[in-house]
Write a protein that holds these residues in place. Structure first.
Motif, mmCIF file in Angstrom:
data_model
loop_
_atom_site.group_PDB
_atom_site.id
_atom_site.type_symbol
_atom_site.label_atom_id
_atom_site.label_comp_id
_atom_site.label_asym_id
_atom_site.label_seq_id
_atom_site.Cartn_x
_atom_site.Cartn_y
_atom_site.Cartn_z
ATOM 1 N N THR A 39 0.529 -1.317 0.397
ATOM 2 C CA THR A 39 0.347 -0.176 -0.042
ATOM 3 C C THR A 39 0.670 1.441 -0.189
ATOM 4 O O THR A 39 0.317 2.147 -1.494
ATOM 5 C CB THR A 39 -1.069 -0.301 1.248
ATOM 6 N N ILE A 40 1.746 1.185 0.385
ATOM 7 C CA ILE A 40 2.953 2.651 0.937
ATOM 8 C C ILE A 40 3.640 2.674 -0.855
ATOM 9 O O ILE A 40 3.591 4.047 -1.035
ATOM 10 C CB ILE A 40 3.836 1.835 2.008
ATOM 11 N N VAL A 41 3.857 1.171 -1.122
ATOM 12 C CA VAL A 41 4.098 1.642 -2.777
ATOM 13 C C VAL A 41 3.464 2.403 -3.770
ATOM 14 O O VAL A 41 3.965 3.655 -3.707
ATOM 15 C CB VAL A 41 5.187 0.201 -2.905
ATOM 16 N N PHE A 53 -3.936 18.006 -2.567
ATOM 17 C CA PHE A 53 -4.553 17.336 -3.427
ATOM 18 C C PHE A 53 -3.996 15.778 -2.584
ATOM 19 O O PHE A 53 -4.420 14.635 -3.033
ATOM 20 C CB PHE A 53 -3.680 17.028 -4.805
ATOM 21 N N GLY A 54 -2.319 15.944 -2.666
ATOM 22 C CA GLY A 54 -1.834 14.982 -2.120
ATOM 23 C C GLY A 54 -2.640 14.036 -0.935
ATOM 24 O O GLY A 54 -2.825 12.710 -0.887
ATOM 25 N N LEU A 55 -3.474 15.092 0.068
ATOM 26 C CA LEU A 55 -4.128 14.707 0.782
ATOM 27 C C LEU A 55 -5.833 13.350 0.568
ATOM 28 O O LEU A 55 -5.167 12.404 0.953
ATOM 29 C CB LEU A 55 -4.235 15.047 1.878
ATOM 30 N N VAL A 56 -6.255 14.336 -0.771
ATOM 31 C CA VAL A 56 -7.141 13.370 -1.201
ATOM 32 C C VAL A 56 -6.671 12.369 -1.967
ATOM 33 O O VAL A 56 -7.119 11.079 -1.527
ATOM 34 C CB VAL A 56 -7.893 15.031 -2.110
ATOM 35 N N SER A 57 -5.654 12.399 -2.692
ATOM 36 C CA SER A 57 -5.061 11.116 -2.972
ATOM 37 C C SER A 57 -4.332 9.532 -1.957
ATOM 38 O O SER A 57 -4.612 9.326 -2.826
ATOM 39 C CB SER A 57 -3.344 11.763 -4.240
ATOM 40 N N TRP A 104 -5.228 4.847 -0.649
ATOM 41 C CA TRP A 104 -5.245 4.270 0.641
ATOM 42 C C TRP A 104 -6.342 3.357 1.247
ATOM 43 O O TRP A 104 -6.721 2.325 1.124
ATOM 44 C CB TRP A 104 -5.321 4.513 1.820
ATOM 45 N N ASN A 105 -7.468 3.785 0.638
ATOM 46 C CA ASN A 105 -8.969 2.747 0.928
ATOM 47 C C ASN A 105 -9.424 2.338 -0.259
ATOM 48 O O ASN A 105 -10.415 1.594 -0.494
ATOM 49 C CB ASN A 105 -10.178 4.180 1.763
ATOM 50 N N PRO A 161 -3.368 -4.505 -1.979
ATOM 51 C CA PRO A 161 -2.850 -3.485 -1.063
ATOM 52 C C PRO A 161 -3.678 -3.710 0.375
ATOM 53 O O PRO A 161 -4.326 -5.160 0.444
ATOM 54 C CB PRO A 161 -3.417 -2.580 -2.016
ATOM 55 N N LEU A 162 -4.021 -3.391 1.081
ATOM 56 C CA LEU A 162 -4.395 -3.590 2.752
ATOM 57 C C LEU A 162 -5.896 -4.063 2.096
ATOM 58 O O LEU A 162 -6.577 -4.359 2.868
ATOM 59 C CB LEU A 162 -4.174 -2.404 3.226
ATOM 60 N N THR A 163 -5.984 -2.844 1.786
ATOM 61 C CA THR A 163 -8.458 -3.160 1.670
ATOM 62 C C THR A 163 -8.559 -4.156 1.223
ATOM 63 O O THR A 163 -9.061 -5.332 1.639
ATOM 64 C CB THR A 163 -8.778 -2.070 0.602
ATOM 65 N N VAL A 164 -7.923 -4.879 -0.155
ATOM 66 C CA VAL A 164 -7.969 -6.595 -0.403
ATOM 67 C C VAL A 164 -7.614 -8.000 0.027
ATOM 68 O O VAL A 164 -8.136 -8.793 0.020
ATOM 69 C CB VAL A 164 -7.001 -6.536 -1.756
#
Lengths: 290, 272, 427
Positions: B71-73, B194-198, B203-204, B220-223
């Motif tokens: 997810t971080i990547v 924008f970065g925060l929105v992105s 992430w989700n 990623p984490l969600t999956v």
């Protein structure tokens, strides 16, 4: 000179536009083409079927159901999210007890993945021993199977969507509200103008562009937010909470009927384009003349 | 100036708190359940014993460490690509005149509505022909050129006074240098917002990664969370909530620490 | 990640050792975990043990999520030209895999003697979902069947014999009526029975259909379904009557995932769910409970369910033979016993039950034997071409009847029409 400028502009634009066309415009067009073909299976190649997939859609009761559900879903989530976002912003904008806490509380859904929280909402809605049912026990109301009965399933998932996005939209309103000069409010207070009048006459018109922006986003989300459907209802009972994008997923990736899924996608894109383009050009103009 | 204690005011405060408590309910339940043994999933006894075992079990039940890395990547890659590609494009839209500019810009705006999320079937096929299925790149690639970012940055770049770039150009600054030294610094608040929105979106994000990934190395984490939560035997809320808290902790803590800057960046970015 | 690392290290080590010799046969193996817990670790332990005994083979066991996810992954990978050699997929996916032309029949790689001794050793009930058109497409492995679990304390409190399960439909109604408790305001505090209707409604429903005398819902060729027969309609009428008429089951759709929790919390005194829940319920129940066969009507009956090993196309012969060897090893008595004990899945062969470990386990957990006894009356799970779509049609119509949108007869007639429309091109 002019020509050189064009070339430079093109160089700046190219990387983004290539990707944009590759993953938005090209697939959109290709989806339209795919929708006129049948689904290829291992033993049967795709053949041209003309309008068959669309004819099938007209006959498809589940599709009709999904369209109606999606309309209801949009009609509730858009105004409710906008109204709640504004209320939240007004709450935490004012000097209020526990402002930081309130802001955090409203914002938490944004940082919790919907797919995970859906399990928690599922528990809340469970008949018999879920949280709402336990609260209902105290209140002495009649029991309800919120997500297990067709009358309420759609509204149960709709409520989760509103919960999930209102706090995010609040941030936009908060930013907008903070640009309203405090001197205006002070002047209004001295004039004896009530807070309600001030809101109606000054605040509301000034945050109009934000409202538009948020409604556009809420509109897109009304088509796009289906994560919790996977966990909570899978579109049931008997398609009572079926939404268009979930139906596309089901056709395309559970039944592997990619051709029909393409036809459904075309309908969705057309819907979004119709709703969207108008709204956006209006918004763009508003922001310009700000 | 303290607001007066009128009935209106009391109603206002009560409304704010009631709404906050409702909004906090899922998180409160997650915290309750995650820190108590499974038998208290549905019972709320004040003196129920506390435990950390759910976190241990959740952490061991799925490769969350790997999912975190993925997810971080993913979010870093997507954000970096978005900022670079979209700054370039926005700069062209804001500062150059060329034939077809309005049409191209309109085509960019189309993406605000027709997000890649919706064109699942076809984008999946495209990734197949590029040989990218089940890669982190494939999760991010359709989002690299963000119509929203181009739109926002163009708005911001347009507010930069022309005199600034003329001066820079006279001093022999290249177009790219101009963008980097003059425009990008001025657009920092926009980029931050924008970065925060992105980041929070990717992430989700769930549906597209669900379809395009198929292994621990790319999920990623969600999956990962959804796979972990949907066993055919039964829903174990104590473990699921523990996993939920583990996966959303970074964003939650991030917001706690930076909420003031967060709102201010939105304000200064003129996203409103 | 730990596992990948291990595989990587193992691969590197073998590569170093066998650098001069022939390259090791590499297998990729997709597996789902449907029962939670540590099943994934058990499978990985099995592949590690196999590799230790067969150093010339490396198996990369890839945990691919739920059954649906695993099928998606397998189809995707095959279309992308990098199919795994082996996958555990739902037994009911057989027709879809054939239709997509992604799997190989096992028969082509087995001698007549092997066919008899190995394939012939599996319970026939499981093979019914594994063979069609005279060929064997799946090897039963993580197979299950639904059973009932009952709360002995609740039975005693209701004046019922705590050691006697409801044996017939009528029993279940009678017991359920005694077990349904209401408080002063009339709200139910304990339901008599819970047959979950989300998740896998058609699976549990097949149990009702079987006990009502019909042998499954489809033909063996996967081209015909029998949804509108009197047996099926009668089964649905019974299911609907539990909530609507007898009021011993909660109304509306009941969540599959919450069913063990409902049982453990005493919300429902009898539940229908998979044998795969045995371990979960055994470790969490604070009361004595019993495990029994599904109640009979005209006969006892239950569906089988769960996953089979499939041989995927696109491998070379060496890989395919190595994959078959691994599957033979995995289904051999000792391994199958370990697997069954760790997960609660039904051991797929008679010889597994003859191992000491399995007999000791059966003595300790008599509930585990119920599934085996029930196999004598088992019918195949609904499995046809376009399986997920046909199952969804069935599920939607079961739901429609449960929530009262349609009468059971109407719902099943609609289901038959819809399924016929889909299946007509396969006939």
């Amino acid at each position: 000179m002019f020509r050189r400028d064009w070339l430079i502009a093109l160089a700046f634009l190219a990387p983004a536009l290539i990707l944009l066309f590759g993953f938005t415009h090209y697939p959109a067009i290709q989806t339209v083409i795919d929708s006129f073909w049948s689904t290829a299976r291992g033993r049967r190649p795709a053949v041209f079927v003309g309008w068959d997939n669309y004819a099938r859609m007209v006959q498809d009761e589940i599709f009709r159901r999904a369209m109606i559900n999606n309309a209801i879903y949009a009609a509730i989530t858009i105004p409710a999210s906008v109204a709640l976002a504004l209320a939240m912003a007004l709450f935490v904008q004012s000097r209020i007890l526990g402002r930081g806490f309130l802001r955090l509380a409203y914002f938490t859904p944004t940082v919790l993945p919907l797919i995970a929280v859906a399990n928690i909402w599922l528990f809340f809605y469970l008949p018999g021993f879920g949280l709402f049912e336990q609260l209902r026990g105290w209140a002495g109301l009649s029991p309800r199977n919120w997500i297990g009965s067709p009358d309420t399933a759609l509204y149960a998932v709709t409520a989760v969507t509103v919960w999930a996005q209102a706090g995010f939209f609040m941030i936009f309103y908060l930013a907008a509200l903070q640009t309203i000069p405090p001197s205006l409010r002070e002047a209004a207070a001295i004039e004896g103008c009530s807070p309600l009048t001030f809101f109606r006459r000054v605040t509301w018109p000034l945050i109009m562009p934000t409202t538009l922006f948020i409604s556009v986003n809420a509109t897109i989300n009304a088509f796009r937010t289906v994560d919790h459907i996977f966990v909570m209802t899978q579109g049931g009972p008997n398609n009572a909470s079926m939404l268009l994008l979930y139906y596309i997923y089901e056709q395309g990736f559970r039944f592997w009927d990619t051709a029909y899924a393409s036809a459904l996608t075309v309908v969705m894109v057309v819907l979004l384009a119709l709703v969207g383009i108008g709204q956006f050009f209006w918004l763009d103009r508003k922001v310009h003349y700000r | 100036m303290r607001p007066p204690r009128t009935p209106d005011r009391i109603l206002f405060v009560a409304g704010a708190w009631a709404l906050a408590l409702i909004w906090l309910l899922p998180l409160a339940y997650a915290v309750w359940t995650a820190f108590h043994p499974a038998e208290f999933e549905t019972r709320f006894a004040l003196f129920a014993p506390l435990t950390l075992e759910n976190f241990v079990r959740a952490w061991n039940a799925a490769p969350f460490a790997r999912y975190f890395v993925n997810t971080i990547v993913l979010v870093t890659m997507v954000l970096a690509a978005q900022l670079i590609l979209c700054s370039l494009a926005a700069f062209a839209f804001a500062r150059f005149e060329f034939p077809g500019k309005n049409l191209l810009f309109a085509l960019v705006l189309v993406q605000l509505m027709v997000m890649p999320d919706i064109l699942l079937v076809r984008n999946y096929a495209t990734m197949g022909s590029l040989g990218l299925i089940d890669s982190i790149l494939a999760i991010g690639l359709p989002y690299f050129a963000s119509g929203f970012a181009i739109f926002l940055l163009r708005q911001t770049f347009k507010t930069v006074p022309r005199e600034l770039d003329d001066a820079a150009r006279v001093e022999g600054c290249s177009w790219l240098g101009l963008l980097w030294r003059v425009y990008v610094p001025l657009a920092k608040p926009t980029m931050l917002a924008f970065g925060l929105v992105s980041v929070s979106h990717h992430w989700n994000n769930f549906l597209w990664p669900l379809i395009i990934t198929s292994s621990v190395e790319t999920r990623p984490l969600t999956v990962g969370l959804s796979i972990f939560a949907t066993t055919d035997s039964g829903t174990e809320w104590s473990i699921i909530t523990a996993a939920t808290l583990i996966t959303s902790a970074p964003l939650l803590i991030g917001f706690l620490l930076f909420q003031r800057q967060f709102v201010q960046s939105f304000m200064r970015a003129g996203i409103k | 990640m730990k596992h990948t690392l291990k595989t990587l290290m193992a691969t590197t080590a073998f590569a170093a050792i066998t650098a001069q010799a022939a390259a090791a046969t590499e297998l990729e193996f997709y597996f789902p975990v449907a029962v939670g817990g540590d099943a994934a670790a058990v499978i990985e332990g099995m592949t590690d043990a196999y590799m230790a005994a067969n150093p010339d083979v490396t198996i990369d066991a890839i945990y691919t999520g739920s059954y649906a996810d695993t099928t998606t992954r397998a189809i995707t990978a095959a279309r992308g030209g990098n199919a795994p050699q082996l996958a555990i997929l739902l037994s009911t996916d057989m027709f879809a895999m054939i239709d997509e032309d992604l799997v190989l029949p096992w028969d082509d790689f087995l001698t007549a003697a092997e066919m008899e001794s190995w394939i012939g050793g599996f319970y026939p009930a499981f093979m019914r979902n594994s063979q069609t058109d005279g060929k064997t497409w799946g090897i039963p492995f993580q197979r299950s069947t639904p059973v009932i679990y009952w709360n002995k304390e609740a039975f005693a409190a209701a004046g019922l014999d705590p050691d006697t399960a409801p044996a017939t439909w009528d029993d279940m109604v009678a017991y359920g009526t005694a077990l349904t408790l209401r408080d002063d305001s009339g709200s139910v505090t304990q339901w008599g029975v819970r047959i979950p209707s989300s998740g896998f409604p058609s699976w549990l429903f097949t149990g009702l259909v079987a006990s009502n005398g019909q042998d499954g819902l489809a033909n063996t060729a996967g081209t015909e379904v029998y949804f509108d027969t009197p047996e099926v309609v009668g089964a649905l009428e019974y299911l609907v009557s539990l909530a609507a008429e007898h009021e011993i089951m909660a109304p509306g759709i009941l969540d599959w995932g919450a069913t063990p929790r409902a049982f453990l919390d005493g919300e429902s005194a009898i539940i229908w769910t998979t044998t795969g829940n045995l371990t979960n319920i055994r470790s969490n129940a604070t009361f004595d409970f019993g495990v029994g066969m599904l109640p009979a009507n005209v006969r006892p009956g239950a569906p089988t369910g769960g996953g089979n090993f499939y041989l995927m196309k696109g491998s070379d012969d060496e890989q395919t033979l190595a994959a078959i060897d691994f599957v033979k090893w995995a289904t051999a008595p000792e391994q199958a016993a370990d697997w069954s004990i760790a997960t609660g899945y039904v051991a797929p062969r008679e010889d597994t039950w003859e191992t000491e470990r399995m007999q000791a386990y059966a003595a300790e957990v008599p509930g585990a034997l119920v599934a085996r006894e029930q196999l004598a009356y088992a019918v195949p799970e609904l499995s046809t071409f376009e399986g997920p779509r046909i199952t969804q049609i069935m599920n939607d119509n079961i739901a429609a009847a449960i929530v009262g949108d349609k009468t059971p007869a109407q719902a099943m007639a609609d289901a038959q029409d819809a399924a016929d429309a889909v299946l007509s091109i396969y006939r």
